[in-house]
Design an enzyme around this catalytic site. Structure first.
Site, PDB file in Angstrom:
ATOM      1  N   CYS A 188       0.842  -1.200   0.000  1.00  0.00           N
ATOM      2  CA  CYS A 188       0.000   0.000   0.000  1.00  0.00           C
ATOM      3  C   CYS A 188       0.882   1.257   0.000  1.00  0.00           C
ATOM      4  O   CYS A 188       1.703   1.441   0.889  1.00  0.00           O
ATOM      5  CB  CYS A 188      -0.860  -0.068   1.264  1.00  0.00           C
ATOM      6  SG  CYS A 188      -1.852   1.345   1.615  1.00  0.00           S
ATOM      7  N   GLU A 222      -5.538  -7.707  -3.085  1.00  0.00           N
ATOM      8  CA  GLU A 222      -5.760  -7.869  -1.643  1.00  0.00           C
ATOM      9  C   GLU A 222      -4.845  -6.912  -0.909  1.00  0.00           C
ATOM     10  O   GLU A 222      -3.741  -6.611  -1.370  1.00  0.00           O
ATOM     11  CB  GLU A 222      -5.451  -9.320  -1.255  1.00  0.00           C
ATOM     12  CG  GLU A 222      -5.547  -9.623   0.223  1.00  0.00           C
ATOM     13  CD  GLU A 222      -4.198  -9.708   0.915  1.00  0.00           C
ATOM     14  OE1 GLU A 222      -4.193  -9.853   2.150  1.00  0.00           O
ATOM     15  OE2 GLU A 222      -3.137  -9.618   0.244  1.00  0.00           O
ATOM     16  N   ARG A 233      -8.344 -11.739  11.270  1.00  0.00           N
ATOM     17  CA  ARG A 233      -7.450 -11.110  10.285  1.00  0.00           C
ATOM     18  C   ARG A 233      -8.314 -10.501   9.185  1.00  0.00           C
ATOM     19  O   ARG A 233      -8.879 -11.210   8.355  1.00  0.00           O
ATOM     20  CB  ARG A 233      -6.517 -12.173   9.700  1.00  0.00           C
ATOM     21  CG  ARG A 233      -5.422 -11.637   8.788  1.00  0.00           C
ATOM     22  CD  ARG A 233      -4.567 -12.780   8.263  1.00  0.00           C
ATOM     23  NE  ARG A 233      -3.424 -12.321   7.534  1.00  0.00           N
ATOM     24  CZ  ARG A 233      -2.232 -12.055   8.058  1.00  0.00           C
ATOM     25  NH1 ARG A 233      -2.030 -12.216   9.345  1.00  0.00           N
ATOM     26  NH2 ARG A 233      -1.229 -11.652   7.308  1.00  0.00           N
ATOM     27  N   ARG A 236      -8.943  -8.240   5.903  1.00  0.00           N
ATOM     28  CA  ARG A 236      -8.255  -7.802   4.699  1.00  0.00           C
ATOM     29  C   ARG A 236      -9.268  -7.261   3.703  1.00  0.00           C
ATOM     30  O   ARG A 236     -10.386  -7.778   3.621  1.00  0.00           O
ATOM     31  CB  ARG A 236      -7.518  -8.986   4.039  1.00  0.00           C
ATOM     32  CG  ARG A 236      -6.256  -9.428   4.804  1.00  0.00           C
ATOM     33  CD  ARG A 236      -5.205  -8.354   4.758  1.00  0.00           C
ATOM     34  NE  ARG A 236      -3.936  -8.694   5.374  1.00  0.00           N
ATOM     35  CZ  ARG A 236      -3.608  -8.439   6.631  1.00  0.00           C
ATOM     36  NH1 ARG A 236      -4.472  -7.900   7.459  1.00  0.00           N
ATOM     37  NH2 ARG A 236      -2.409  -8.730   7.086  1.00  0.00           N
TER      38      ARG A 236
END
Ligand SMILES: C[S@@+](CC[C@H](N)C(=O)[O-])C[C@H]1O[C@@H](n2cnc3c(N)ncnc32)[C@H](O)[C@@H]1O
Length: 345
Positions: free
Chosen positions: A70, A108, A152, A154
């Site tokens: 990112c 992702e 988690r 995402r």
């Protein structure tokens, strides 16, 4: 059904897609140690730096997969051209899309991408994909909904040439607690009783959203400044000092933790031990016969950077199930000239 595995890491995407009968025709990751693990498991050394890859050297494929890092864009979210994303790794994803015209693109990233740079990053990404001719949808998914005992989250972004990916069709399978995924025997790394504190019963609850059960903490220095009667709050403890019960889920395995300081409480034994490295890989959906990197620090980093396999497996299934690969019009696969010329002439 062919795919390419960009920013492939140790192959979390690949495992899930291969389980659904897809074939990998190209992979890329510039980290040498990651390449070593990938090669040991898949018999193929990923190509290095994506910025140096000429799309014309990539064989044709149907699905592009990428868990790209990112980065902020220097442009406003309102601009549409992906050319404006130049200088970021997302730009490299786009130029491969433009040249190869895959039917489906699956990206992702960490959940935080959605708010990154005041939402500009996600806006630019969605605009650029749409500008490239894709119908785009996205959703935050959590591994605990894919039969893995880990909280988690995402973001998954799916772009389709024809049709649109429907996240509502995803088959969720709420995971059993962590205790059902643990090794029953082995050489475990237990803590001494004097090394930790277990909370009073009234403070222990399974947290509603995350399914975590914060049960205690390691007795470390550095509690100065903590207000009286607040030691039962997990936020006053640094992450590697928090202890979670195996009756709940495990928190996100992070990529920065190369010493594997993940401590779990086993109520039946009334003891605290470290989660083993095999257990870490298992709660990411990797098979027990997955070959890990020889260096333990790398093993932790590589799994923390990965994508959960049960999730990629379901995405791979849904792409088939939702008939997103059934494009018959070959004309949609033509390369759209300009950018190609600009980059390679
Ligand atoms: C978050 S990880 C993705 C992990 C992967 N999805 C998995 O399941 O293991 C991002 C990966 O991008 C790779 N990467 C970063 N910059 C790159 C570049 N310029 N070229 C190729 N790979 C790069 C890193 O080495 C890292 O392994």
């Amino acid at each position: 059904m062919k795919f390419i595995d960009l920013f492939c890491g140790i192959g979390g995407f690949r495992l899930g897609f291969e389980r659904n009968g897809y074939e990998c025709v190209f992979s890329s990751d510039f980290n040498i140690k990651v390449q070593e693990t990938y090669e040991r498991n898949f018999g193929e050394r990923p190509t290095g730096d994506i910025t140096q890859v000429n799309p014309n050297d990539i064989p044709d494929f149907d699905v592009l997969l990428g868990g790209f890092p990112c980065q902020p864009f220097s442009i406003s979210g309102r601009k549409l051209g992906f050319e404006d994303t130049r200088g970021t790794l997302f730009f490299d994803v786009c130029r491969i899309i433009e040249a190869k015209q895959p039917k489906v693109v699956v990206l992702e990233n960490v959940k935080h991408l959605i708010n990154h740079d005041k939402k500009r990053t996600i806006t630019v990404i969605l605009n650029a994909l749409s500008n490239l001719g894709y119908n785009v949808s996205y959703k935050i998914l959590n591994l605990k909904d894919f039969n893995l005992p880990q909280n988690r989250e995402r973001i998954v972004i799916v772009g389709c040439k024809v049709g649109n990916f429907d996240f509502n069709k995803i088959r969720n399978h709420k995971s059993n607690p962590l205790k059902d995924f643990l090794d029953t025997d082995g050489n475990f790394d237990y803590l001494e009783k004097s090394e930790y504190t277990i909370l009073e019963k009234e403070y222990i609850k399974v947290q509603k959203e995350s399914g975590l059960k914060f049960i205690g903490y390691r007795n470390k220095e550095g509690f100065k400044g903590v207000r009286p009667n607040s030691m039962h709050l997990n936020r006053v403890h640094r992450q590697p000092n928090r202890i979670y019960s195996v009756d709940g889920y495990h928190p996100t395995i992070p990529s920065q933790e190369s010493a594997g300081r993940f401590f779990i409480y086993l109520p039946e034994e009334d003891r605290v031990r470290k989660l083993t490295i095999n257990e870490c890989y298992r709660i990411m959906g990797f098979p027990d016969n997955f070959i890990k990197h020889p260096l333990i620090g790398e093993q932790y980093k590589q799994i923390g950077n990965s994508i959960g396999v049960n999730m990629t497996e379901e995405l791979a299934f849904q792409i088939i199930n939702q008939k997103l690969l059934n494009i018959t019009d070959e004309s949609s696969r033509e390369i759209t000239g300009n950018l190609q010329e600009l980059l390679y002439n």
